[in-house]
Motif scaffolding. Structure first.
Motif, PDB file in Angstrom:
ATOM      1  N   MET A  48      10.343 -13.311   6.224  1.00  0.00           N
ATOM      2  CA  MET A  48       9.246 -14.279   6.218  1.00  0.00           C
ATOM      3  C   MET A  48       9.629 -15.562   6.954  1.00  0.00           C
ATOM      4  SD  MET A  48       6.604 -12.937   4.876  1.00  0.00           S
ATOM      5  CE  MET A  48       5.600 -14.387   4.683  1.00  0.00           C
ATOM      6  N   LEU A  49      10.899 -15.896   6.928  1.00  0.00           N
ATOM      7  CA  LEU A  49      11.372 -17.088   7.642  1.00  0.00           C
ATOM      8  C   LEU A  49      11.657 -16.800   9.110  1.00  0.00           C
ATOM      9  CD1 LEU A  49      13.837 -18.542   4.988  1.00  0.00           C
ATOM     10  CD2 LEU A  49      11.540 -19.387   5.562  1.00  0.00           C
ATOM     11  N   GLY A  50      11.557 -15.535   9.503  1.00  0.00           N
ATOM     12  CA  GLY A  50      11.846 -15.165  10.888  1.00  0.00           C
ATOM     13  C   GLY A  50      13.331 -15.250  11.197  1.00  0.00           C
ATOM     14  N   MET A  51      14.157 -15.039  10.193  1.00  0.00           N
ATOM     15  CA  MET A  51      15.601 -15.157  10.327  1.00  0.00           C
ATOM     16  C   MET A  51      16.210 -13.762  10.480  1.00  0.00           C
ATOM     17  SD  MET A  51      18.165 -16.909   7.515  1.00  0.00           S
ATOM     18  CE  MET A  51      17.292 -18.467   7.514  1.00  0.00           C
ATOM     19  N   THR A  52      17.189 -13.639  11.338  1.00  0.00           N
ATOM     20  CA  THR A  52      17.884 -12.363  11.500  1.00  0.00           C
ATOM     21  C   THR A  52      18.977 -12.235  10.441  1.00  0.00           C
ATOM     22  OG1 THR A  52      19.568 -13.243  12.991  1.00  0.00           O
ATOM     23  CG2 THR A  52      17.512 -12.431  14.007  1.00  0.00           C
ATOM     24  N   GLN A  53      19.469 -11.028  10.285  1.00  0.00           N
ATOM     25  CA  GLN A  53      20.593 -10.816   9.370  1.00  0.00           C
ATOM     26  C   GLN A  53      21.805 -11.620   9.837  1.00  0.00           C
ATOM     27  OE1 GLN A  53      20.982  -6.534   9.369  1.00  0.00           O
ATOM     28  NE2 GLN A  53      19.722  -6.336   7.526  1.00  0.00           N
ATOM     29  N   GLN A  54      21.999 -11.683  11.135  1.00  0.00           N
ATOM     30  CA  GLN A  54      23.119 -12.443  11.692  1.00  0.00           C
ATOM     31  C   GLN A  54      22.994 -13.931  11.355  1.00  0.00           C
ATOM     32  OE1 GLN A  54      25.891 -11.266  13.314  1.00  0.00           O
ATOM     33  NE2 GLN A  54      26.638 -13.361  13.258  1.00  0.00           N
ATOM     34  N   GLN A  55      21.804 -14.480  11.498  1.00  0.00           N
ATOM     35  CA  GLN A  55      21.601 -15.898  11.197  1.00  0.00           C
ATOM     36  C   GLN A  55      21.860 -16.196   9.724  1.00  0.00           C
ATOM     37  OE1 GLN A  55      17.612 -15.965  12.772  1.00  0.00           O
ATOM     38  NE2 GLN A  55      18.228 -17.206  14.540  1.00  0.00           N
ATOM     39  N   LEU A  56      21.360 -15.331   8.853  1.00  0.00           N
ATOM     40  CA  LEU A  56      21.601 -15.522   7.422  1.00  0.00           C
ATOM     41  C   LEU A  56      23.088 -15.407   7.116  1.00  0.00           C
ATOM     42  CD1 LEU A  56      20.721 -15.960   4.524  1.00  0.00           C
ATOM     43  CD2 LEU A  56      20.171 -13.513   4.384  1.00  0.00           C
ATOM     44  N   ALA A  57      23.733 -14.420   7.692  1.00  0.00           N
ATOM     45  CA  ALA A  57      25.165 -14.226   7.466  1.00  0.00           C
ATOM     46  C   ALA A  57      25.959 -15.465   7.882  1.00  0.00           C
ATOM     47  CB  ALA A  57      25.653 -12.994   8.226  1.00  0.00           C
ATOM     48  N   GLU A  58      25.594 -16.037   9.025  1.00  0.00           N
ATOM     49  CA  GLU A  58      26.298 -17.239   9.495  1.00  0.00           C
ATOM     50  C   GLU A  58      26.099 -18.407   8.545  1.00  0.00           C
ATOM     51  OE1 GLU A  58      24.931 -17.823  13.518  1.00  0.00           O
ATOM     52  OE2 GLU A  58      26.045 -16.066  14.252  1.00  0.00           O
ATOM     53  N   LYS A  59      24.880 -18.570   8.023  1.00  0.00           N
ATOM     54  CA  LYS A  59      24.610 -19.653   7.078  1.00  0.00           C
ATOM     55  C   LYS A  59      25.396 -19.492   5.785  1.00  0.00           C
ATOM     56  CE  LYS A  59      20.099 -21.397   8.321  1.00  0.00           C
ATOM     57  NZ  LYS A  59      18.948 -22.050   7.712  1.00  0.00           N
ATOM     58  N   VAL A  60      25.599 -18.242   5.386  1.00  0.00           N
ATOM     59  CA  VAL A  60      26.285 -17.952   4.132  1.00  0.00           C
ATOM     60  C   VAL A  60      27.802 -17.848   4.339  1.00  0.00           C
ATOM     61  CG1 VAL A  60      26.439 -16.268   2.242  1.00  0.00           C
ATOM     62  CG2 VAL A  60      24.228 -16.845   3.199  1.00  0.00           C
ATOM     63  N   GLY A  61      28.223 -17.594   5.575  1.00  0.00           N
ATOM     64  CA  GLY A  61      29.646 -17.502   5.870  1.00  0.00           C
ATOM     65  C   GLY A  61      30.227 -16.109   5.672  1.00  0.00           C
ATOM     66  N   ILE A  62      29.411 -15.085   5.957  1.00  0.00           N
ATOM     67  CA  ILE A  62      29.864 -13.696   5.841  1.00  0.00           C
ATOM     68  C   ILE A  62      29.432 -12.924   7.083  1.00  0.00           C
ATOM     69  CG2 ILE A  62      29.872 -13.687   3.311  1.00  0.00           C
ATOM     70  CD1 ILE A  62      27.141 -12.324   3.363  1.00  0.00           C
ATOM     71  N   LYS A  63      29.809 -11.676   7.160  1.00  0.00           N
ATOM     72  CA  LYS A  63      29.409 -10.819   8.285  1.00  0.00           C
ATOM     73  C   LYS A  63      28.015 -10.246   8.040  1.00  0.00           C
ATOM     74  CE  LYS A  63      33.765 -10.192  10.074  1.00  0.00           C
ATOM     75  NZ  LYS A  63      34.071 -10.887  11.255  1.00  0.00           N
ATOM     76  N   PHE A  64      27.286  -9.991   9.130  1.00  0.00           N
ATOM     77  CA  PHE A  64      25.920  -9.489   8.983  1.00  0.00           C
ATOM     78  C   PHE A  64      25.890  -8.122   8.312  1.00  0.00           C
ATOM     79  CE2 PHE A  64      26.736  -7.172  12.885  1.00  0.00           C
ATOM     80  CZ  PHE A  64      25.933  -6.049  12.774  1.00  0.00           C
ATOM     81  N   GLN A  65      26.966  -7.339   8.445  1.00  0.00           N
ATOM     82  CA  GLN A  65      27.007  -6.032   7.801  1.00  0.00           C
ATOM     83  C   GLN A  65      26.920  -6.159   6.285  1.00  0.00           C
ATOM     84  OE1 GLN A  65      29.127  -7.029  10.210  1.00  0.00           O
ATOM     85  NE2 GLN A  65      29.516  -5.362  11.656  1.00  0.00           N
ATOM     86  N   GLN A  66      27.485  -7.257   5.758  1.00  0.00           N
ATOM     87  CA  GLN A  66      27.418  -7.485   4.319  1.00  0.00           C
ATOM     88  C   GLN A  66      25.974  -7.777   3.900  1.00  0.00           C
ATOM     89  OE1 GLN A  66      30.045  -6.986   2.268  1.00  0.00           O
ATOM     90  NE2 GLN A  66      28.534  -7.139   0.668  1.00  0.00           N
ATOM     91  N   ILE A  67      25.238  -8.512   4.726  1.00  0.00           N
ATOM     92  CA  ILE A  67      23.818  -8.771   4.446  1.00  0.00           C
ATOM     93  C   ILE A  67      23.070  -7.438   4.431  1.00  0.00           C
ATOM     94  CG2 ILE A  67      21.687  -9.846   5.294  1.00  0.00           C
ATOM     95  CD1 ILE A  67      23.671 -11.870   4.129  1.00  0.00           C
TER      96      ILE A  67
END
Length: 125
Positions: free
Chosen positions: A19-38
């Motif tokens: 809904m925010l138009g955010m990619t898994q990669q972007q969320l992962a970066e904000k949280v400090g983890i790898k996108f695979q974990q997302i």
């Protein structure tokens, strides 16, 4: 075996991120983890710890309780706790999510008029 609560929380993470138009990669970066974990969180393959859920909620600008909305009161691990036939089913429908995102991109006065039109059309159908 995936726990139904983990699956539900994962769907809510995916829904909000989308809904925010955010990619898994972007969320992962904000949280400090790898996108695979997302990816694993969103599918319910991995359980989200309390501290990680807190970080994800912060990154997605929601309360932690958001991820548990729609869960049934009797939380039986052997049953699917997501309420079938409800708005939660829309969380898995990409077309519905895209429609909602587009709807909220429309200016408010036009959005109200569109909503009224949709209501009239659905009453006719």
């Amino acid at each position: 075996m995936k726990h139904p609560v983990d699956v539900h929380v994962g769907k809510r993470i995916r829904h909000r991120r989308w809904m925010l138009g955010m990619t898994q990669q972007q969320l992962a970066e904000k949280v400090g983890i790898k996108f695979q974990q997302i990816q694993k969180y969103e599918t319910g393959m991995n359980r989200v710890s309390a501290s990680r859920l807190w970080d994800i909620a912060d990154a997605l600008d929601v309360q932690v309780a958001f991820f548990f909305e729609g869960m049934s009161e009797d939380n039986d691990a052997q049953t699917d706790t997501v309420i079938k036939g409800s708005a939660n089913d829309l969380l898995t429908d990409k077309e519905a999510l895209e429609l909602v995102r587009s709807y909220y991109a429309i200016p408010e006065n036009q959005r109200r008029r569109l909503f009224e039109l949709a209501r009239v059309l659905s009453d006719v159908a």
